[in-house]
Write a protein that holds these residues in place. Structure first.
Motif, PDB file in Angstrom:
ATOM      1  N   MET A   1     -32.258  10.311   7.930  1.00 15.44           N
ATOM      2  CA  MET A   1     -32.560   9.565   9.140  1.00 15.44           C
ATOM      3  C   MET A   1     -31.258   9.259   9.889  1.00 15.44           C
ATOM      4  SD  MET A   1     -34.298   5.790   9.579  1.00 15.44           S
ATOM      5  CE  MET A   1     -35.906   6.253   9.012  1.00 15.44           C
ATOM      6  N   THR A   2     -31.241   9.587  11.166  1.00 18.31           N
ATOM      7  CA  THR A   2     -30.044   9.318  11.952  1.00 18.31           C
ATOM      8  C   THR A   2     -30.293   8.277  13.035  1.00 18.31           C
ATOM      9  OG1 THR A   2     -30.578  11.137  13.453  1.00 18.31           O
ATOM     10  CG2 THR A   2     -29.116  11.634  11.588  1.00 18.31           C
ATOM     11  N   ARG A   3     -31.550   7.881  13.198  1.00 23.47           N
ATOM     12  CA  ARG A   3     -31.889   6.898  14.223  1.00 23.47           C
ATOM     13  C   ARG A   3     -33.138   6.129  13.800  1.00 23.47           C
ATOM     14  NH1 ARG A   3     -30.828   6.681  19.978  1.00 23.47           N
ATOM     15  NH2 ARG A   3     -32.387   5.346  20.953  1.00 23.47           N
ATOM     16  N   ALA A   4     -33.127   4.825  14.034  1.00 23.57           N
ATOM     17  CA  ALA A   4     -34.292   4.014  13.678  1.00 23.57           C
ATOM     18  C   ALA A   4     -35.470   4.370  14.576  1.00 23.57           C
ATOM     19  CB  ALA A   4     -33.958   2.535  13.821  1.00 23.57           C
ATOM     20  N   ASP A   5     -36.649   4.385  13.991  1.00 21.96           N
ATOM     21  CA  ASP A   5     -37.848   4.654  14.783  1.00 21.96           C
ATOM     22  C   ASP A   5     -38.224   3.402  15.576  1.00 21.96           C
ATOM     23  OD1 ASP A   5     -40.113   3.110  13.265  1.00 21.96           O
ATOM     24  OD2 ASP A   5     -38.918   4.113  11.726  1.00 21.96           O
ATOM     25  N   PRO A   6     -39.042   3.546  16.620  1.00 26.98           N
ATOM     26  CA  PRO A   6     -39.388   2.396  17.473  1.00 26.98           C
ATOM     27  C   PRO A   6     -40.025   1.233  16.723  1.00 26.98           C
ATOM     28  CG  PRO A   6     -39.983   4.439  18.578  1.00 26.98           C
ATOM     29  CD  PRO A   6     -39.559   4.818  17.185  1.00 26.98           C
ATOM     30  N   ASP A   7     -40.858   1.519  15.719  1.00 26.98           N
ATOM     31  CA  ASP A   7     -41.489   0.430  14.967  1.00 26.98           C
ATOM     32  C   ASP A   7     -40.449  -0.392  14.209  1.00 26.98           C
ATOM     33  OD1 ASP A   7     -43.993   1.120  15.859  1.00 26.98           O
ATOM     34  OD2 ASP A   7     -44.537   2.234  14.043  1.00 26.98           O
ATOM     35  N   THR A   8     -39.446   0.279  13.650  1.00 28.70           N
ATOM     36  CA  THR A   8     -38.381  -0.433  12.933  1.00 28.70           C
ATOM     37  C   THR A   8     -37.579  -1.298  13.892  1.00 28.70           C
ATOM     38  OG1 THR A   8     -38.248   1.313  11.276  1.00 28.70           O
ATOM     39  CG2 THR A   8     -36.343  -0.139  11.469  1.00 28.70           C
ATOM     40  N   LEU A   9     -37.249  -0.760  15.062  1.00 26.04           N
ATOM     41  CA  LEU A   9     -36.514  -1.539  16.063  1.00 26.04           C
ATOM     42  C   LEU A   9     -37.314  -2.760  16.503  1.00 26.04           C
ATOM     43  CD1 LEU A   9     -34.984   1.320  18.234  1.00 26.04           C
ATOM     44  CD2 LEU A   9     -33.819  -0.102  16.540  1.00 26.04           C
ATOM     45  N   ASP A  10     -38.619  -2.567  16.689  1.00 26.80           N
ATOM     46  CA  ASP A  10     -39.474  -3.699  17.066  1.00 26.80           C
ATOM     47  C   ASP A  10     -39.454  -4.773  15.986  1.00 26.80           C
ATOM     48  OD1 ASP A  10     -40.169  -2.481  19.435  1.00 26.80           O
ATOM     49  OD2 ASP A  10     -42.176  -1.888  18.778  1.00 26.80           O
ATOM     50  N   LEU A  11     -39.588  -4.356  14.729  1.00 27.48           N
ATOM     51  CA  LEU A  11     -39.610  -5.289  13.609  1.00 27.48           C
ATOM     52  C   LEU A  11     -38.315  -6.090  13.513  1.00 27.48           C
ATOM     53  CD1 LEU A  11     -40.886  -6.339  10.905  1.00 27.48           C
ATOM     54  CD2 LEU A  11     -39.677  -4.446   9.794  1.00 27.48           C
ATOM     55  N   LEU A  12     -37.189  -5.407  13.654  1.00 26.32           N
ATOM     56  CA  LEU A  12     -35.897  -6.044  13.426  1.00 26.32           C
ATOM     57  C   LEU A  12     -35.394  -6.846  14.616  1.00 26.32           C
ATOM     58  CD1 LEU A  12     -34.010  -3.245  11.481  1.00 26.32           C
ATOM     59  CD2 LEU A  12     -35.397  -5.127  10.573  1.00 26.32           C
ATOM     60  N   LEU A  13     -35.610  -6.331  15.836  1.00 26.25           N
ATOM     61  CA  LEU A  13     -34.999  -6.982  16.997  1.00 26.25           C
ATOM     62  C   LEU A  13     -35.849  -7.021  18.259  1.00 26.25           C
ATOM     63  CD1 LEU A  13     -31.353  -5.646  16.570  1.00 26.25           C
ATOM     64  CD2 LEU A  13     -32.085  -8.012  16.342  1.00 26.25           C
ATOM     65  N   GLN A 128     -22.231 -12.005   8.657  1.00 29.26           N
ATOM     66  CA  GLN A 128     -23.125 -11.886   7.506  1.00 29.26           C
ATOM     67  C   GLN A 128     -24.431 -12.651   7.736  1.00 29.26           C
ATOM     68  OE1 GLN A 128     -20.250 -12.920   4.195  1.00 29.26           O
ATOM     69  NE2 GLN A 128     -21.314 -11.131   3.357  1.00 29.26           N
ATOM     70  N   ALA A 129     -24.357 -13.787   8.403  1.00 30.80           N
ATOM     71  CA  ALA A 129     -25.566 -14.560   8.685  1.00 30.80           C
ATOM     72  C   ALA A 129     -26.484 -13.796   9.637  1.00 30.80           C
ATOM     73  CB  ALA A 129     -25.195 -15.924   9.259  1.00 30.80           C
ATOM     74  N   ALA A 130     -25.908 -13.086  10.589  1.00 28.18           N
ATOM     75  CA  ALA A 130     -26.728 -12.255  11.482  1.00 28.18           C
ATOM     76  C   ALA A 130     -27.399 -11.134  10.692  1.00 28.18           C
ATOM     77  CB  ALA A 130     -25.869 -11.682  12.609  1.00 28.18           C
ATOM     78  N   TYR A 131     -26.651 -10.518   9.788  1.00 26.60           N
ATOM     79  CA  TYR A 131     -27.257  -9.490   8.927  1.00 26.60           C
ATOM     80  C   TYR A 131     -28.388 -10.101   8.099  1.00 26.60           C
ATOM     81  CZ  TYR A 131     -22.836  -6.990   9.838  1.00 26.60           C
ATOM     82  OH  TYR A 131     -21.746  -6.391  10.414  1.00 26.60           O
ATOM     83  N   LEU A 132     -28.202 -11.347   7.665  1.00 23.41           N
ATOM     84  CA  LEU A 132     -29.216 -12.011   6.850  1.00 23.41           C
ATOM     85  C   LEU A 132     -30.531 -12.149   7.613  1.00 23.41           C
ATOM     86  CD1 LEU A 132     -29.487 -13.483   4.026  1.00 23.41           C
ATOM     87  CD2 LEU A 132     -29.167 -15.597   5.330  1.00 23.41           C
ATOM     88  N   MET A 133     -30.447 -12.499   8.894  1.00 22.84           N
ATOM     89  CA  MET A 133     -31.668 -12.636   9.688  1.00 22.84           C
ATOM     90  C   MET A 133     -32.369 -11.293   9.870  1.00 22.84           C
ATOM     91  SD  MET A 133     -30.878 -15.613  12.458  1.00 22.84           S
ATOM     92  CE  MET A 133     -29.327 -14.952  13.061  1.00 22.84           C
ATOM     93  N   ILE A 134     -31.593 -10.248  10.100  1.00 20.84           N
ATOM     94  CA  ILE A 134     -32.186  -8.914  10.231  1.00 20.84           C
ATOM     95  C   ILE A 134     -32.804  -8.488   8.907  1.00 20.84           C
ATOM     96  CG2 ILE A 134     -31.652  -6.470  10.634  1.00 20.84           C
ATOM     97  CD1 ILE A 134     -29.549  -7.488  12.692  1.00 20.84           C
ATOM     98  N   ALA A 135     -32.112  -8.772   7.810  1.00 16.11           N
ATOM     99  CA  ALA A 135     -32.634  -8.436   6.484  1.00 16.11           C
ATOM    100  C   ALA A 135     -33.909  -9.224   6.191  1.00 16.11           C
ATOM    101  CB  ALA A 135     -31.583  -8.710   5.413  1.00 16.11           C
ATOM    102  N   ALA A 136     -33.965 -10.483   6.621  1.00 15.27           N
ATOM    103  CA  ALA A 136     -35.174 -11.289   6.421  1.00 15.27           C
ATOM    104  C   ALA A 136     -36.364 -10.616   7.097  1.00 15.27           C
ATOM    105  CB  ALA A 136     -34.965 -12.701   6.969  1.00 15.27           C
ATOM    106  N   ARG A 137     -36.160 -10.172   8.318  1.00 15.83           N
ATOM    107  CA  ARG A 137     -37.239  -9.484   9.029  1.00 15.83           C
ATOM    108  C   ARG A 137     -37.604  -8.172   8.334  1.00 15.83           C
ATOM    109  NH1 ARG A 137     -34.593 -10.796  14.953  1.00 15.83           N
ATOM    110  NH2 ARG A 137     -35.576 -12.827  15.234  1.00 15.83           N
ATOM    111  N   ALA A 138     -36.619  -7.496   7.783  1.00 16.37           N
ATOM    112  CA  ALA A 138     -36.868  -6.219   7.107  1.00 16.37           C
ATOM    113  C   ALA A 138     -37.738  -6.387   5.865  1.00 16.37           C
ATOM    114  CB  ALA A 138     -35.540  -5.551   6.732  1.00 16.37           C
ATOM    115  N   VAL A 139     -37.687  -7.568   5.228  1.00 17.39           N
ATOM    116  CA  VAL A 139     -38.497  -7.791   4.027  1.00 17.39           C
ATOM    117  C   VAL A 139     -39.765  -8.583   4.334  1.00 17.39           C
ATOM    118  CG1 VAL A 139     -36.497  -7.609   2.482  1.00 17.39           C
ATOM    119  CG2 VAL A 139     -37.231  -9.884   3.279  1.00 17.39           C
ATOM    120  N   GLY A 140     -40.082  -8.725   5.619  1.00 16.83           N
ATOM    121  CA  GLY A 140     -41.351  -9.333   6.007  1.00 16.83           C
ATOM    122  C   GLY A 140     -41.327 -10.810   6.302  1.00 16.83           C
TER     123      GLY A 140
END
Length: 196
Positions: A1-13, A128-140
């Motif tokens: 994978m070289t680019r996030a799909d639209p659903d992933t972008l929606d989920l994260l940001l 790191q805190a910003a990554y934490l918020m993105i990671a939180a969204r990534a795990v639901g």
């Protein structure tokens, strides 16, 4: 994978929101661990990892935190299944020999340089805190970050006697969509950027 799909972008940001209301649904310890294990992989300067997190679940700890929150943030914080006090360790550089072996004397760059310690600890801890918020969204999980609180009071109540300083607070859980505030505008590319 070289680019996030639209659903992933929606989920994260792009479709993700800051939440103010929470379902009465617990957050598993394994979910918090998974979130952290994703977030810790984000890039920082010299692999510095100053972020420290205090997860608050108990009624006793929440009662200690409640008067330190701005009035408008109290109810949303008290109702969150987990409250993360995200801080940064001002002794982060002590771990550089282990975390950044390419430069064996990296630790010595910081010794006695309080201004550099504060600048780099706060900056990389915030990354790191910003990554934490993105990671939180990534795990639901849903997130509600806040800076409306008595920082000195939180430091004294939760980090006294340590080298940790509070950065900001993130409510974590599963959102009550009925309490969602309307999406606010963002500054457009043309206004926010310059190319030289």
């Amino acid at each position: 994978m070289t680019r996030a799909d639209p659903d992933t972008l929606d989920l994260l940001l792009t479709e993700a929101r800051t939440h103010y209301g929470w379902q009465d649904r617990p957050v598993a310890d394994e979910t918090l661990r998974e979130m952290y294990d994703i977030a810790k992989m984000g890039p920082t300067s010299m692999n510095q990892q100053p972020m420290r997190i205090l997860f608050i679940r108990s009624a006793e700890a929440k009662a200690k935190l409640e008067p330190l929150m701005m009035e408008g943030n109290r109810a949303k914080t008290m109702s969150a299944p987990v409250v993360a006090i995200v801080g940064y360790d001002t002794n982060f550089y002590e771990k550089l020999p282990e975390l950044f072996p390419p430069v064996p004397k990296a630790k010595q760059m910081y010794e006695g340089n309080d201004a550099m310690i504060e600048d780099h600890g706060f900056r990389n801890g915030t990354l790191q805190a910003a990554y934490l918020m993105i990671a939180a969204r990534a795990v639901g999980l849903d997130v509600g970050p806040m800076s409306g609180f008595d920082k000195g009071g939180v430091d004294a109540a939760f980090f006294a006697g340590t080298a940790i300083k509070t950065n900001f607070i993130i409510n974590l859980g599963y959102a009550d969509e009925d309490k969602l505030f309307r999406r606010l505008p963002r500054i457009p590319f043309e206004e926010a950027t310059t190319t030289v």
